[in-house]
Design a protein around this motif. Structure first.
Motif: not given
Length: 282
Positions: A201-211, A228-230, A235-238, A261-267
């Motif tokens: 499954p492909q992620t949508e990180m390209a959106v973050i990198e472009s925006e 803070a949001l940026i 930090a998550h744009s891998i 479990q922590a990763a799912r909570a963040c997601a």
């Protein structure tokens, strides 16, 4: 789209000379581009305005309206651009993400993400038309595989028939035939790797990198919360899947459950934020 801008109408009405022609859809006689000029002409007391008539479907007229407004009119809001892209995706699903992005002023990654969230009927399209008007396979590997199956079943078939049935060019069909004759895989190495990646499954990180670059330059995002949001998005744009694999590989065995479990909570928190933002744009 957003409503009329009375200040813009006032500025147009104050211009010297004749107003530029508006664009009107011939079949429906709706204004495609230039409604502010119409209002300006009315405020001047003028009864006529120059018109260019557009022949085409209503959906093509909408695309033209978005294109002309993006190029010459008042800037569309991000919400308007998103709504325009969604409508064009529905009416022109065979267009490439880059072509729709060019019309709407969005990033191609943003359009790709919208397409993924849309109905599954887009997945049935075998080709998309790019900005140059040429149709290209959505999945070139699939076309080669179909051609190889046809060649194995009917080795004496003309290349033109094989290419037409597989939805590829004659040159590509010849390359597939040559590879089969040499005992090679019909997929070149780059397409084999791409096909293997597509199975994940492909992620949508390209959106973050472009925006992200435009977000950093946006004065309205230079608040404490905006910065803070940026930082969090950065930090998550891998986007590199190998980096995610290395991160996963670095987690010791006895911590994998807790980290997962922590990763799912963040997601889930990010999804909640995304839902709230999308509701504001609805």
């Amino acid at each position: 789209m957003s409503g009329e801008d009375t200040e813009h109408v006032r500025l147009l009405a104050g211009l010297d000379g004749e107003l530029p022609p508006i664009v009107v859809h011939r079949r429906t006689m709706r204004v495609v581009d230039g409604m502010h000029r119409v209002r300006a002409a009315e405020s001047r007391g003028e009864e006529r305005i120059a018109v260019h008539l557009f022949d085409g479907t209503e959906e093509d007229a909408f695309v033209l309206a978005v294109r002309l407004n993006s190029a010459n009119g008042l800037p569309l809001s991000q919400a308007d651009r998103g709504r325009a892209a969604a409508r064009i995706l529905a009416s022109h699903p065979h267009w490439s993400d880059r072509r729709i992005a060019e019309v709407t002023g969005l990033a191609a990654g943003t359009v790709a993400a919208m397409r993924k969230r849309s109905t599954d009927r887009f997945d049935q399209l075998k080709k998309r038309v790019g900005r140059d008007g040429r149709a290209r396979p959505v999945d070139p590997a699939e076309g080669r595989i179909r051609a190889s199956e046809s060649l194995l079943a009917h080795p004496d078939s003309p290349l033109r028939e094989i290419a037409a049935a597989a939805g590829i060019s004659i040159a590509t069909a010849k390359d597939v035939r040559d590879r089969i004759h040499l005992g090679k895989d019909p997929l070149p190495a780059r397409l084999r790797h791409a096909a293997a990646e597509a199975a994940v499954p492909q992620t949508e990180m390209a959106v973050i990198e472009s925006e992200l670059p435009s977000m950093r330059k946006d004065p309205s995002m230079r608040t404490e919360a905006g910065r803070a949001l940026i930082q969090l998005l950065s930090a998550h744009s891998i986007g590199d899947r190998n980096k995610w694999r290395r991160l996963a590989g670095s987690v010791p065995g006895h911590r994998t459950g807790a980290v997962a479990q922590a990763a799912r909570a963040c997601a889930e928190q990010w999804l909640r934020l995304a839902s709230e933002l999308e509701e504001r744009n609805a």
